[in-house]
Design an enzyme around this catalytic site. Structure first.
Site, short mmCIF file in Angstrom:
data_model
loop_
_atom_site.label_atom_id
_atom_site.label_comp_id
_atom_site.label_asym_id
_atom_site.label_seq_id
_atom_site.Cartn_x
_atom_site.Cartn_y
_atom_site.Cartn_z
N ASN A 35 32.82 51.68 -8.35
CA ASN A 35 31.41 51.32 -8.38
C ASN A 35 30.57 52.57 -8.59
OD1 ASN A 35 28.95 50.47 -5.93
ND2 ASN A 35 28.94 49.89 -8.06
N HIS B 247 32.51 53.26 -3.77
CA HIS B 247 31.29 53.73 -4.44
C HIS B 247 31.39 55.25 -4.55
CE1 HIS B 247 26.57 53.76 -4.52
NE2 HIS B 247 27.12 54.38 -5.55
N LYS C 157 33.96 47.56 1.43
CA LYS C 157 33.21 48.42 0.52
C LYS C 157 32.87 49.72 1.25
CE LYS C 157 29.45 48.32 -2.88
NZ LYS C 157 28.71 49.54 -2.57
N LEU D 53 23.60 42.90 -3.69
CA LEU D 53 22.41 43.73 -3.89
C LEU D 53 21.32 43.32 -2.91
CD1 LEU D 53 22.46 43.40 -7.77
CD2 LEU D 53 23.10 45.45 -6.49
N CYS E 278 26.95 51.26 3.59
CA CYS E 278 25.50 51.19 3.51
C CYS E 278 24.88 52.48 4.03
CB CYS E 278 24.98 49.99 4.31
SG CYS E 278 23.18 49.84 4.28
#
Length: 698
Positions: free
Chosen positions: A538, A505, A475, A352, A436
């Site tokens: 996620n 995600h 990720k 985070l 991101c």
């Protein structure tokens, strides 16, 4: 109930007016509120609209009172200019409060070895005269049986007489944090004199370009072949001011674990303007083969490298390129034989940004988190030796399964970063962020922009997984553009490229954090994944029922990563393990804030600067926690992550204060833990949203 207010905000109807018919209820039903993504708070806890707010028996203040207090609390209204910030820094440096760390630690003006040339103040009397009063409580280093490194500069120095002593009569000292940046290594990184033999060998093996230049992210990295492996010596991150910057670096030659050496001039003071002699490259057959086809900037073309690979074979190239460094690859395991981490069923705290610092991870670890991961660190900043970025790699002894997350644009940059981290840090896995959504990251070709460049993704994952033996995880988001998901078509390839796990995600980059996560698509990705690849989901997990639903419905899912849910209520890990909705009290929540402050003072320091750093990150965390609505106040449980809380008051004054979306109230909470804010204190949350703007602007 005592202290209730007129929840309609309309007051008592005038006499003679007929009440509204039953079909036109004053309050929407809980189902209607949930359909509108509004939290269904019980009617007796609701407040009138903010502008019509009145003082009640529950102690709720008026809007005018709140506005007046907010101006006095120091909530920032305008951002300071760079010139103003620079002027304030210069004034701080000239102040007697800028005491030398060694002088403060030992309490002697002559303790500093640099004497008059030290850039810090040695005036003890002036420092003590201007030092703020000590805070209530004990020095945080007493609780861990560690001598306080801040001496008289500590804001709890009056408790140092309670220092625990060892049998030798000296203060006990134990290090609970690892992965510190070694100062000698930092100087070598500044001068681009750290080598990456494994990464370079793997890049040549894959036929990827290796370019020279100081800006590794812009030009795909650095091409040195002098090896270095420095031992960690417990040096602090950017938080610690360092007198050793002026030390005369007459250091002997250092032998590295890889068998190579570092020349003496590598350890010269970085302030020396004289250019050092370029280091001689270790001869490599691949380099010799492609030297005749080099471009003007020294690039070895992929075509020539592939021809050479076809002639000699992969293993021989790697052996030739690494033999002089003493690295034996004959026993190097295949990517499928590497030590893997079993994520199945474990509670994974997501990396985070800003709030996922070491003190926060310690709080979550105590509440049941199984796996923790550091904040995202940029590869270029790691390779440049930036202390602020290396601080994101720090690990506490309580984190038994710990990974770090890195973000880069090019294979050579990422490969060299993972080699450096593997060599200098103790981590269990390295996660590569390819999801991101932040503009500054995407515009540099990193983060979720890689989802539009599958061949770049391939090069990064292959280079990273082939460089080190530790597991490499990835990720990603569902895709770059909304409605154009593409990760499901890359899942099998991600496994073939060498990743041991992938976190999906359930949103695209274009969605950012709007709309709900697409768990049907996450399930689709998990179904298409090969058995050797662990898939983690996620998005929007905020209760144990959310956890149970996703883990049971997605059969191919190994586990779920918890992100914003842990920011808002870190006890979600306890709820999942105990399978209950915890109606936590305000005092229990306040104890978690106390733990965070104690951990923060140990991590950032207990002096004046450390106290304010701890306060800053506490306020950043509080900018999330106010969104939590206690279970006992809801008509429908559990709370969903996308629900917007109405204006309400809690069951006691502290719970009401914690529910406030005003940044001034967050400052009040910090003052309950860390004393009054200093004069001229300002704060604005780093992560902007409508809620934050509303809190900042009143």
């Amino acid at each position: 109930m005592d202290g209730t207010v007129d929840v309609t905000g309309a007051g008592t109807p005038n006499s003679g007016e007929e009440p509204p018919p039953e079909s036109e209820s004053v309050y929407p039903t809980p189902e209607d509120l949930v359909a509108k993504a509004i939290a269904p708070v019980k009617a007796e806890y609701l407040l009138p609209p903010p502008l019509k707010r009145t003082q009640s028996a529950a102690g709720v203040e008026t809007a005018d009172d709140a506005s007046e207090r907010k101006g006095a609390a120091g909530v920032v209204k305008m951002k300071k200019s760079k010139r103003q910030l620079k002027r304030e820094r210069r004034q701080e440096q000239k102040s007697a409060l800028n005491i030398c760390p060694e002088v403060a630690k030992q309490g002697k003006a002559d303790a500093c070895q640099y004497g008059a040339i030290c850039r810090f103040s040695h005036d003890l009397d002036s420092f003590l005269a201007q030092k703020p009063a000590d805070l209530e409580g004990s020095c945080p280093f007493l609780n861990v049986e560690e001598s306080c490194p801040y001496g008289i500069g500590c804001r709890f120095s009056n408790t140092h007489k309670q220092q625990v002593l060892s049998e030798s009569g000296k203060p006990c000292r134990s290090r609970h944090e690892t992965n510190n940046l070694n100062k000698d290594l930092q100087k070598l990184l500044w001068k681009n004199k750290v080598s990456f033999p494994r990464a370079n060998g793997q890049l040549k093996l894959l036929g990827l370009k290796i370019l020279g230049g100081k800006n590794a992210e812009a030009k795909s990295g650095i091409d040195q072949v002098e090896s270095h492996e420095a031992k960690m010596n417990g040096s602090d991150d950017l938080r610690m001011d360092d007198c050793s910057a002026m030390e005369n670096n007459s250091v002997n030659e250092m032998e590295c674990a890889t068998g190579a050496c570092i020349e003496k001039d590598c350890l010269e003071d970085p302030s020396n303007k004289e250019e050092s002699r370029p280091l001689k490259k270790v001869k490599c057959p691949a380099d010799e083969q492609c030297s005749s086809a080099q471009t003007n900037n020294g690039t070895c073309t992929m075509e020539n490298t592939e021809e050479f690979i076809a002639e000699k074979g992969n293993k021989e190239i790697l052996d030739d390129s690494l033999c002089s460094s003493g690295i034996d690859l004959t026993s190097e395991p295949h990517s499928r034989e590497k030590k893997l981490i079993d994520f199945r069923g474990k509670l994974y705290l997501a990396p985070l940004t800003t709030v996922g610092n070491l003190p926060f991870r310690r709080v979550c670890k105590a509440l049941g988190a199984d796996i923790t991961c550091g904040e995202m660190a940029m590869c270029t900043n790691i390779l440049q030796g930036q202390a602020s970025e290396w601080a994101l790699l720090r690990r506490h002894s309580s984190e038994d399964i710990f990974g770090v997350q890195i973000c880069g644009s090019y294979p050579d940059t990422v490969a060299r970063t993972v080699e450096l981290i593997d060599r200098e840090c103790k981590v269990d896995f390295i996660d590569i962020n390819m999801g991101c959504p932040i503009d500054i990251v995407v515009n540099k070709g990193a983060g979720s922009s890689l989802l539009t460049k599958p061949m770049r993704m391939k090069g990064i994952i292959q280079a990273a997984s082939g460089t080190i033996d530790k597991p490499i995880t990835v990720k990603v988001r569902t895709g770059y553009f909304e409605g154009r998901n593409r990760v499901d078509s890359l899942i099998a390839d991600i496994s073939d490229w060498g990743a041991s796990a992938v976190t999906v995600h359930g949103r695209s980059r274009q969605q950012r954090y709007s709309k709900l996560a697409d768990w049907d698509y996450i399930d689709q990705c998990a179904t298409k994944a090969p058995n050797v690849l662990q898939v983690l989901g996620n998005g929007d997990i905020f209760s144990y029922s959310d956890w149970n639903k996703h883990t049971s419905e997605c059969s191919g899912l190994s586990t779920c990563m918890i992100a914003r849910g842990a920011l808002i209520k870190p006890w979600i890990f306890t709820e999942i393990k105990e399978q209950r909705h915890w109606d936590i009290t305000s005092s229990e929540r306040f104890n978690f804030l106390k733990d965070f402050v104690n951990y923060g003072l140990q991590h950032w320091g207990s002096d004046a600067k450390g106290v304010e750093t701890t306060r800053h990150f506490l306020l950043e965390w509080l900018s999330y926690t106010y969104r939590y609505i206690p279970v006992g106040l809801l008509d429908v449980i559990p709370q969903k992550l996308n629900w917007r809380p109405p204006t309400y008051f809690g069951r006691d004054d502290l719970e009401t204060l914690m529910a406030s979306d005003s940044a001034a109230d967050w400052v009040r909470i910090s003052e309950m833990l860390l004393g009054n804010v200093p004069e001229g204190f300002t704060f604005a949350p780093k992560h902007k949203s409508n809620a934050y703007d509303r809190a900042e602007n009143g």
